[in-house]
Write a protein that holds these residues in place. Structure first.
Motif, PDB file in Angstrom:
ATOM      1  N   LEU A   1      43.775 -19.531  -4.602  1.00  0.00           N
ATOM      2  CA  LEU A   1      42.361 -19.165  -4.698  1.00  0.00           C
ATOM      3  C   LEU A   1      41.504 -20.231  -5.360  1.00  0.00           C
ATOM      4  CD1 LEU A   1      42.766 -15.428  -5.788  1.00  0.00           C
ATOM      5  CD2 LEU A   1      42.314 -16.315  -3.491  1.00  0.00           C
ATOM      6  N   GLY A   2      42.095 -21.340  -5.735  1.00  0.00           N
ATOM      7  CA  GLY A   2      41.341 -22.385  -6.416  1.00  0.00           C
ATOM      8  C   GLY A   2      40.474 -23.200  -5.479  1.00  0.00           C
ATOM      9  N   ASP A   3      39.195 -23.334  -5.807  1.00  0.00           N
ATOM     10  CA  ASP A   3      38.250 -24.205  -5.108  1.00  0.00           C
ATOM     11  C   ASP A   3      38.162 -23.913  -3.611  1.00  0.00           C
ATOM     12  OD1 ASP A   3      36.276 -26.132  -5.132  1.00  0.00           O
ATOM     13  OD2 ASP A   3      37.675 -27.793  -4.775  1.00  0.00           O
ATOM     14  N   LEU A   4      38.086 -22.638  -3.252  1.00  0.00           N
ATOM     15  CA  LEU A   4      37.844 -22.253  -1.854  1.00  0.00           C
ATOM     16  C   LEU A   4      36.339 -22.194  -1.609  1.00  0.00           C
ATOM     17  CD1 LEU A   4      40.418 -19.324  -1.394  1.00  0.00           C
ATOM     18  CD2 LEU A   4      40.750 -21.773  -0.939  1.00  0.00           C
ATOM     19  N   ALA A   5      35.904 -22.662  -0.449  1.00  0.00           N
ATOM     20  CA  ALA A   5      34.481 -22.620  -0.110  1.00  0.00           C
ATOM     21  C   ALA A   5      34.044 -21.170   0.112  1.00  0.00           C
ATOM     22  CB  ALA A   5      34.203 -23.446   1.139  1.00  0.00           C
TER      23      ALA A   5
ATOM     24  N   SER B   1      35.838 -21.912  -7.607  1.00  0.00           N
ATOM     25  CA  SER B   1      35.998 -22.559  -8.915  1.00  0.00           C
ATOM     26  C   SER B   1      34.840 -22.237  -9.854  1.00  0.00           C
ATOM     27  CB  SER B   1      36.138 -24.075  -8.755  1.00  0.00           C
ATOM     28  OG  SER B   1      34.960 -24.636  -8.210  1.00  0.00           O
ATOM     29  N   ALA B   2      33.740 -21.699  -9.315  1.00  0.00           N
ATOM     30  CA  ALA B   2      32.629 -21.296 -10.171  1.00  0.00           C
ATOM     31  C   ALA B   2      33.005 -20.108 -11.046  1.00  0.00           C
ATOM     32  CB  ALA B   2      31.409 -20.943  -9.324  1.00  0.00           C
TER      33      ALA B   2
ATOM     34  N   HIS C   1      38.629 -21.090 -12.129  1.00  0.00           N
ATOM     35  CA  HIS C   1      39.598 -20.537 -11.172  1.00  0.00           C
ATOM     36  C   HIS C   1      39.555 -19.023 -11.337  1.00  0.00           C
ATOM     37  CE1 HIS C   1      43.247 -19.555  -9.016  1.00  0.00           C
ATOM     38  NE2 HIS C   1      43.453 -20.838  -8.726  1.00  0.00           N
ATOM     39  N   PRO C   2      39.422 -18.255 -10.248  1.00  0.00           N
ATOM     40  CA  PRO C   2      39.292 -16.800 -10.404  1.00  0.00           C
ATOM     41  C   PRO C   2      40.474 -16.136 -11.093  1.00  0.00           C
ATOM     42  CG  PRO C   2      39.494 -17.426  -8.078  1.00  0.00           C
ATOM     43  CD  PRO C   2      39.261 -18.683  -8.845  1.00  0.00           C
ATOM     44  N   ASP C   3      41.660 -16.724 -11.023  1.00  0.00           N
ATOM     45  CA  ASP C   3      42.808 -16.126 -11.717  1.00  0.00           C
ATOM     46  C   ASP C   3      42.559 -15.994 -13.221  1.00  0.00           C
ATOM     47  OD1 ASP C   3      44.138 -15.978  -9.314  1.00  0.00           O
ATOM     48  OD2 ASP C   3      45.649 -17.509  -9.798  1.00  0.00           O
ATOM     49  N   ARG C   4      41.689 -16.848 -13.766  1.00  0.00           N
ATOM     50  CA  ARG C   4      41.416 -16.802 -15.210  1.00  0.00           C
ATOM     51  C   ARG C   4      40.641 -15.549 -15.604  1.00  0.00           C
ATOM     52  NH1 ARG C   4      39.640 -23.171 -15.539  1.00  0.00           N
ATOM     53  NH2 ARG C   4      41.738 -24.037 -15.212  1.00  0.00           N
ATOM     54  N   ALA C   5      40.103 -14.852 -14.619  1.00  0.00           N
ATOM     55  CA  ALA C   5      39.405 -13.603 -14.920  1.00  0.00           C
ATOM     56  C   ALA C   5      40.361 -12.539 -15.442  1.00  0.00           C
ATOM     57  CB  ALA C   5      38.686 -13.092 -13.675  1.00  0.00           C
ATOM     58  N   LEU C   6      41.615 -12.600 -15.030  1.00  0.00           N
ATOM     59  CA  LEU C   6      42.564 -11.548 -15.391  1.00  0.00           C
ATOM     60  C   LEU C   6      42.908 -11.545 -16.878  1.00  0.00           C
ATOM     61  CD1 LEU C   6      44.808 -11.736 -12.208  1.00  0.00           C
ATOM     62  CD2 LEU C   6      43.048 -10.030 -12.728  1.00  0.00           C
ATOM     63  N   PRO C   7      43.296 -12.669 -17.480  1.00  0.00           N
ATOM     64  CA  PRO C   7      43.522 -12.631 -18.931  1.00  0.00           C
ATOM     65  C   PRO C   7      42.251 -12.352 -19.724  1.00  0.00           C
ATOM     66  CG  PRO C   7      43.781 -14.873 -18.079  1.00  0.00           C
ATOM     67  CD  PRO C   7      43.716 -13.966 -16.905  1.00  0.00           C
ATOM     68  N   ALA C   8      41.106 -12.812 -19.217  1.00  0.00           N
ATOM     69  CA  ALA C   8      39.843 -12.509 -19.900  1.00  0.00           C
ATOM     70  C   ALA C   8      39.591 -11.005 -19.892  1.00  0.00           C
ATOM     71  CB  ALA C   8      38.693 -13.246 -19.216  1.00  0.00           C
TER      72      ALA C   8
ATOM     73  N   GLY D   1      30.885 -13.462  -9.886  1.00  0.00           N
ATOM     74  CA  GLY D   1      30.160 -14.069  -8.778  1.00  0.00           C
ATOM     75  C   GLY D   1      30.535 -15.528  -8.554  1.00  0.00           C
ATOM     76  N   ALA D   2      30.768 -15.861  -7.283  1.00  0.00           N
ATOM     77  CA  ALA D   2      31.099 -17.240  -6.927  1.00  0.00           C
ATOM     78  C   ALA D   2      29.851 -18.074  -6.635  1.00  0.00           C
ATOM     79  CB  ALA D   2      32.027 -17.263  -5.718  1.00  0.00           C
TER      80      ALA D   2
END
Length: 253
Positions: free
Chosen positions: A170-174, A190-191, A195-202, A224-225
């Motif tokens: 999922l990293g840096d997908l248009a 990436s916005a 990386h959206p995966d970082r939303a999970l630990p947050a 939001g991307a």
């Protein structure tokens, strides 16, 4: 928490009524802390669950560094999703339900099983492109950080596209957001916190602090991307390269 019970109750009634009747209200009293604001959010959601809505997931807000800097915060905020907010992929959205609806493209995760106190991460079993419809209940779309937390992080409705098993990079997908067939916003996954995966630990950190359960099947909207765009009557659609699309049709009434 510094808010007294009567102030909390009045704020919850004000925001719940604003959402329920699609009527804008003034901002909350000054001096509320984020902890106060989450207490108001809890009370607003409790009123909605009392009317028969059921929990469906959570959403993250302020997941871009620019927005964090603008609001003077160092962590994301969290709101709740309910079944009454879910719109089928390609389904109609009655725009009259909202005050000033906007739409933004998201990445959605599906929680695989109930998260326990022993878990050090949120287990997910699927990902999908998604749309979130946001609709601040405050007049003129103006709010402070506590205001937006209390207002369920401006969440109003959501659409999830087709789920895909985890393992998709999922990293840096248009990402492209189209309104009425015209691309109005474009960006990258990436916005979302890099990386959206970082939303999970947050999310895990805040959910534990605020006592928010994380249940099997819950949808997690990672943030939001791109910037949000106004949601007029007609079709809105998000395309995420390598992942797919999610769409809804705004209708008047």
């Amino acid at each position: 928490m510094t808010i007294d019970t009567s102030t909390l109750d009045r704020a919850a009634v004000r925001l719940d009524t604003a959402q329920h009747t699609a009527s804008a209200v003034e901002q909350l009293p000054e001096g509320l802390t984020p902890a106060d604001a989450y207490a108001v959010q809890d009370a607003v959601i409790a009123r909605r669950l009392g009317r028969g809505e059921r929990p469906a997931g959570l959403k993250l807000g302020f997941t871009s560094e620019a927005k964090m800097a603008q609001m003077g915060v160092s962590e994301v905020i969290v709101g709740r999703l309910t079944d009454a907010m879910r719109v089928p992929h390609g389904g109609e959205v009655a725009l009259g339900r909202f005050i000033h609806p906007r739409v933004e493209p998201e990445i959605a995760y599906r929680i695989a099983r109930d998260v326990t106190p022993d878990d050090d991460e949120i287990p997910v079993d699927a990902v999908a492109p998604a749309l979130e419809i946001i609709d601040s209940r405050y007049r003129d779309f103006r709010f402070s950080l506590p205001d937006v937390i209390a207002d369920n992080a401006s969440s109003a409705a959501f659409v999830v596209g087709d789920w895909r098993p985890t393992g998709v990079g999922l990293g840096d997908l248009a990402v492209r957001l189209a309104v009425g067939g015209t691309v109005v916003e474009s960006g990258s996954t990436s916005a979302i916190l890099g990386h959206p995966d970082r939303a999970l630990p947050a999310l895990l950190k805040i959910a534990r602090r605020q006592g928010m359960p994380l249940r099997a099947g819950y949808v997690v909207l990672a943030g939001g991307a791109t910037a949000a765009a106004p949601f007029p009557p007609g079709r809105v659609e998000v395309h995420v390269d390598g992942l797919g699309a999610a769409a809804a049709v705004g209708v008047t009434g």
